[in-house]
Enzyme design. Sequence first.
Site, PDB file in Angstrom:
ATOM      1  N   LYS A   1       8.331  37.054 -13.149  1.00 48.77           N
ATOM      2  CA  LYS A   1       6.566  36.201 -13.764  1.00 48.77           C
ATOM      3  C   LYS A   1       5.234  37.551 -14.259  1.00 48.77           C
ATOM      4  O   LYS A   1       5.693  38.234 -13.309  1.00 48.77           O
ATOM      5  CB  LYS A   1       6.435  35.660 -11.839  1.00 48.77           C
ATOM      6  CG  LYS A   1       6.860  34.384 -11.290  1.00 48.77           C
ATOM      7  CD  LYS A   1       6.793  34.391 -10.390  1.00 48.77           C
ATOM      8  CE  LYS A   1       5.430  33.500 -10.287  1.00 48.77           C
ATOM      9  NZ  LYS A   1       5.421  32.580  -8.447  1.00 48.77           N
TER      10      LYS A   1
ATOM     11  N   ARG B   1     -11.259  31.274  -7.093  1.00 48.43           N
ATOM     12  CA  ARG B   1     -11.971  30.209  -7.818  1.00 48.43           C
ATOM     13  C   ARG B   1     -12.230  28.256  -7.962  1.00 48.43           C
ATOM     14  O   ARG B   1     -10.910  28.413  -6.818  1.00 48.43           O
ATOM     15  CB  ARG B   1     -12.066  30.493  -9.341  1.00 48.43           C
ATOM     16  CG  ARG B   1     -10.778  29.684  -9.669  1.00 48.43           C
ATOM     17  CD  ARG B   1     -10.322  29.560 -10.820  1.00 48.43           C
ATOM     18  NE  ARG B   1      -8.938  29.811 -11.262  1.00 48.43           N
ATOM     19  CZ  ARG B   1      -7.659  28.661 -11.121  1.00 48.43           C
ATOM     20  NH1 ARG B   1      -8.456  27.767 -10.739  1.00 48.43           N
ATOM     21  NH2 ARG B   1      -5.971  28.807 -11.782  1.00 48.43           N
TER      22      ARG B   1
HETATM   23  P1  ADP Z   1       0.099  30.787 -12.193  1.00 51.03           P
HETATM   24  O1  ADP Z   1      -0.586  32.074 -11.426  1.00 51.03           O
HETATM   25  O2  ADP Z   1       0.998  30.066 -13.536  1.00 51.03           O
HETATM   26  O3  ADP Z   1      -0.047  28.575 -12.486  1.00 51.03           O
HETATM   27  P2  ADP Z   1       2.438  30.258 -10.233  1.00 51.03           P
HETATM   28  O4  ADP Z   1       3.378  31.252  -9.482  1.00 51.03           O
HETATM   29  O5  ADP Z   1       1.420  29.602  -9.211  1.00 51.03           O
HETATM   30  O6  ADP Z   1       1.664  30.653 -11.941  1.00 51.03           O
HETATM   31  O7  ADP Z   1       3.519  29.534  -9.971  1.00 51.03           O
HETATM   32  C1  ADP Z   1       3.744  28.251 -10.784  1.00 51.03           C
HETATM   33  C2  ADP Z   1       4.890  26.642 -10.529  1.00 51.03           C
HETATM   34  O8  ADP Z   1       5.951  27.670 -11.237  1.00 51.03           O
HETATM   35  C3  ADP Z   1       4.823  26.935  -9.113  1.00 51.03           C
HETATM   36  O9  ADP Z   1       4.238  25.941  -8.320  1.00 51.03           O
HETATM   37  C4  ADP Z   1       6.077  26.418  -9.292  1.00 51.03           C
HETATM   38  O10 ADP Z   1       6.617  25.257  -9.546  1.00 51.03           O
HETATM   39  C5  ADP Z   1       6.751  27.546  -9.867  1.00 51.03           C
HETATM   40  N1  ADP Z   1       7.553  28.866  -9.522  1.00 51.03           N
HETATM   41  C6  ADP Z   1       6.901  29.477  -9.182  1.00 51.03           C
HETATM   42  N2  ADP Z   1       7.431  30.799  -8.264  1.00 51.03           N
HETATM   43  C7  ADP Z   1       8.236  29.929  -8.049  1.00 51.03           C
HETATM   44  C8  ADP Z   1       9.740  30.327  -7.535  1.00 51.03           C
HETATM   45  N3  ADP Z   1       9.685  31.428  -6.897  1.00 51.03           N
HETATM   46  N4  ADP Z   1      10.525  29.558  -7.443  1.00 51.03           N
HETATM   47  C9  ADP Z   1      10.559  28.035  -8.043  1.00 51.03           C
HETATM   48  N5  ADP Z   1       9.772  27.601  -8.875  1.00 51.03           N
HETATM   49  C10 ADP Z   1       8.323  28.292  -8.298  1.00 51.03           C
END
Ligand code: ADP
Length: 451
Positions: free
Chosen positions: A158, A292
């Site tokens: 990520k 936000r």
């Molecule tokens: P963003 O900031 O781009 O929205 P997030 O960290 O909130 O990213 O993650 C967005 C989506 O990605 C989550 O709602 C989930 O569906 C998927 N996701 C993120 N991290 C994980 C993880 N560790 N395991 C499984 N799915 C994940």
Amino acid sequence: MFSKVLIANRGEIAVRIIRACRELGLSTVAVYSEADRGSLHVRLADEAFCIGPAPARDSYLNIPSIISTAELLGVDAIHPGYGFLAENPHFAEVCRDCGISFIGPSPEAIQKMGNKSTAREMVRKAGVAIVPGSDGPVRDEAAAAGIARNLGYPLIIKAAGGGGGRGMRVVHNRDDLRRAMTEARAEAEAAFGNGEVYVEKYLEEPRHVEVQILADARGTVATLGERDCSVQRRHQKLIEESPSLGVGPKLRRALSRAAARVAEAAGYTNAGTVEFLVDHAERFYFVEMNTRIQVEHGVTEMVTGIDIVKEQIRIAAGERLAVPREMEPRGHAIECRVNAEDPARDFLPSPGTIVAFVPPGGPGIRVDTHVFAGYTVPPHYDSLIAKVIAWGQDREEAIARMQRALREFEIAGIQTTIPFHQDALENAFFRRGEVYVNFVQRRMDLTVLHV
Ligand code: ADP
């Protein structure tokens, strides 16, 4: 209280903020790009000012232009909405330096949460579980491989500066690691100007559950319950609901307390959302905090009766929080995001002129939109054109109302995601509430959409 508020945004959220200001008796200043001259937010505001050409970097991201407009027109506060400058600590700081209230958290709090990798560390120290993963950013493939030996596959790479589902790559084995690292870094660099990435264990079938919080300048934190945002495509939300079928009163209390602890640890003020992934055993893990107002705030408003945008303004004006510290939802609310995209063609953007527009209404239906018949959806910005929110005494009634509303909704001239939503609402797994973040991918067949 303020007397004049500038809205540094466009689209439905600018309209939403103008409405809150008007109900509070505040006058409003809209800013717009050359592509948005005929927009509803421009028509509804008391004053409107063009701040530059269509590309966002020249207009809605143009800090000097926005600040000079604010100074020229004598505004005392700026609401940034979501997207654009909403999570830019530099912008919040410039506002502060110019003596204009930023309707949001402090630049320091935005900064702390803006790097998702360092936010994880802070949250862990505050005693809230995070998804197992790397301590801080991961430099290269070898470092990622080292972490993989401890955690096992699958993993997710990520972007530390990420958002909107971009800069993420799921890795199933060692052979995929190199390519995934390279792609994630390149995408992160291009999208966020920061190629830093970190690694988490990829959880199997979690729910995405987030807690809405409000915090005032005295450090009082209120939690307004959760939203389930598990219906996603490419990690972007399409349907949100509150409460979550996976969350009972006990888990809600635990999630709410954890969210409040995160807010307190960050010295957070104003509205924010603490996002968690919840696994099948009801264990929950922090993933990030959004500093936000969110697109999906309306579902929480429907089940709590609280106007979150008005609360944001009151908090920024220094008022004490006047909402209960912890809330149980009343009834059930669901939101469908109507985007100008063609779901039958892999959600291809579908900008253009809307020739007919008849939004639904009736009991329990709220439509937040900035479009109308004759409006041209510009190709320059995100494709959200309307949010339909349905409230019911229970989930079944909320779904029935949503289905009825989507059937009434007439939009001609462009393609929209309405057929996708109709299909999702019919889906047996959705009906049973068996909805996890892989729902669209695993349970829906997008090739047979009845467009
Ligand atoms: P963003 O900031 O781009 O929205 P997030 O960290 O909130 O990213 O993650 C967005 C989506 O990605 C989550 O709602 C989930 O569906 C998927 N996701 C993120 N991290 C994980 C993880 N560790 N395991 C499984 N799915 C994940």
